[in-house]
Design an enzyme around this catalytic site. Structure first.
Site, PDB file in Angstrom:
ATOM      1  CB  CYS A   1      -0.998  -0.229   1.059  1.00  0.00           C
ATOM      2  SG  CYS A   1      -2.521   0.993   0.787  1.00  0.00           S
TER       3      CYS A   1
ATOM      4  CG  HIS B   1      -3.410  -3.265   4.160  1.00  0.00           C
ATOM      5  ND1 HIS B   1      -2.156  -2.651   4.932  1.00  0.00           N
ATOM      6  CD2 HIS B   1      -3.653  -2.058   3.540  1.00  0.00           C
ATOM      7  CE1 HIS B   1      -1.763  -1.604   4.441  1.00  0.00           C
ATOM      8  NE2 HIS B   1      -2.918  -1.049   3.677  1.00  0.00           N
TER       9      HIS B   1
HETATM   10  N1  GLN Z   1      -2.026   6.864   2.427  1.00  0.00           N
HETATM   11  C1  GLN Z   1      -2.074   6.110   1.313  1.00  0.00           C
HETATM   12  C2  GLN Z   1      -3.323   6.095   0.615  1.00  0.00           C
HETATM   13  O1  GLN Z   1      -4.572   6.482   1.069  1.00  0.00           O
HETATM   14  C3  GLN Z   1      -1.762   4.620   1.476  1.00  0.00           C
HETATM   15  C4  GLN Z   1      -2.610   3.974   2.626  1.00  0.00           C
HETATM   16  C5  GLN Z   1      -2.371   2.618   2.954  1.00  0.00           C
HETATM   17  O2  GLN Z   1      -1.208   2.434   3.230  1.00  0.00           O
HETATM   18  N2  GLN Z   1      -3.225   2.045   3.543  1.00  0.00           N
HETATM   19  O3  GLN Z   1      -3.683   5.932  -0.690  1.00  0.00           O
END
Ligand code: GLN
Length: 249
Positions: free
Chosen positions: A96, A196
């Site tokens: 992510c 995730h």
């Molecule tokens: N902040 C990033 C987004 O919202 C990654 C989020 C995350 O790592 N879950 O796209």
């Protein structure tokens, strides 16, 4: 040469640690130990150097935009070595926010541009809504693993675009951008993904792929013996069923 210990560098765990990415490390550790291989997790704090001779696999987790901004400001010093390592086949799992930061840049909703590691040819731009929910993808046919599906959970506002091989084709959920049905990236020994969950507990085939990569990078080409993954596949299949995705081998 038989490897006794796999050393995993966990980058910036004090900042990028969203949605139990720690669970990915726990799975890698347990699965390696079950094969008699020790695992040493080396936490690398932001601005600490990475000694590529001392590690066999890198993990970079997810984070909020705020944390990504802090990380982004310190990435320039890592970029040349990291690019070289990836080019050289160094195994890497980026999830992510970490996946986004492997690319050129991540443009926030405000228009602010966070520079990435420029290690992969991908760009990310925030959309107007978050892409949230359970996800199932189908891996490329060339990856002949125990199963061809990967399941998990995604929550991101960033939309990622690239022209490389995706980690998978979206069967249910959003993936890289909610439009082109691509999810993640799969390049050399780099796996980048929005998934995730954490990712590895319900996807033991991917965990073993990463362990094999870490071994292969050090010249240990052994085949990992199968483990009893009844529980893991039960969880995997329940997720597929919940998403109305037919089970694929
Ligand atoms: N902040 C990033 C987004 O919202 C990654 C989020 C995350 O790592 N879950 O796209």
């Amino acid at each position: 040469m038989r490897t006794q210990t796999i050393r995993i560098a966990h980058l910036f765990p004090e900042l990028l640690n969203l949605y139990a990415d720690q669970g990915n490390l726990a799975v890698l550790t347990a699965r390696a130990r079950a094969r008699g291989i020790e695992v040493k997790v080396v936490p690398i704090k932001l601005r600490e150097p990475i000694d590529y001779r001392q590690v066999d696999l890198i993990m970079l987790g997810g984070g909020s935009d705020r944390e990504q901004r802090v990380v982004s400001e310190a990435l320039a010093s890592y970029a040349p070595d990291l690019r070289h390592a990836i080019e050289d086949g160094f195994p890497f799992l980026a999830v992510c926010g970490g996946y986004q930061l492997l690319g050129h840049s991540y443009e926030l909703t405000s228009g602010e541009l966070l520079p990435g590691l420029q290690a992969l040819d991908l760009v990310t731009k925030a959309g107007t809504s978050r892409l949230i929910g359970n996800i199932a993808i189908e891996l490329p046919a060339t990856l002949k693993l125990a199963r061809s599906t990967v399941v998990g959970f995604e929550n991101h506002i960033g939309r990622t675009e690239h022209a490389h091989q995706a980690l998978g084709r979206v069967l249910a959920g959003h993936g890289n951008n909610g439009v082109d049905h691509a999810e993640g990236i799969f390049l050399k020994r780099v796996i980048g993904t929005y998934i995730h969950g954490p990712l590895l507990p319900k996807n033991p085939h991917l965990a073993d792929l990463l362990l094999s990569y870490a071994l292969a990078y050090r010249g240990d080409e052994r085949t990992l013996e199968p483990l009893d993954d009844t529980m893991e596949w039960l969880a995997h299949d329940q997720m597929l069923a919940r998403l109305n995705v037919a089970r694929k081998e």
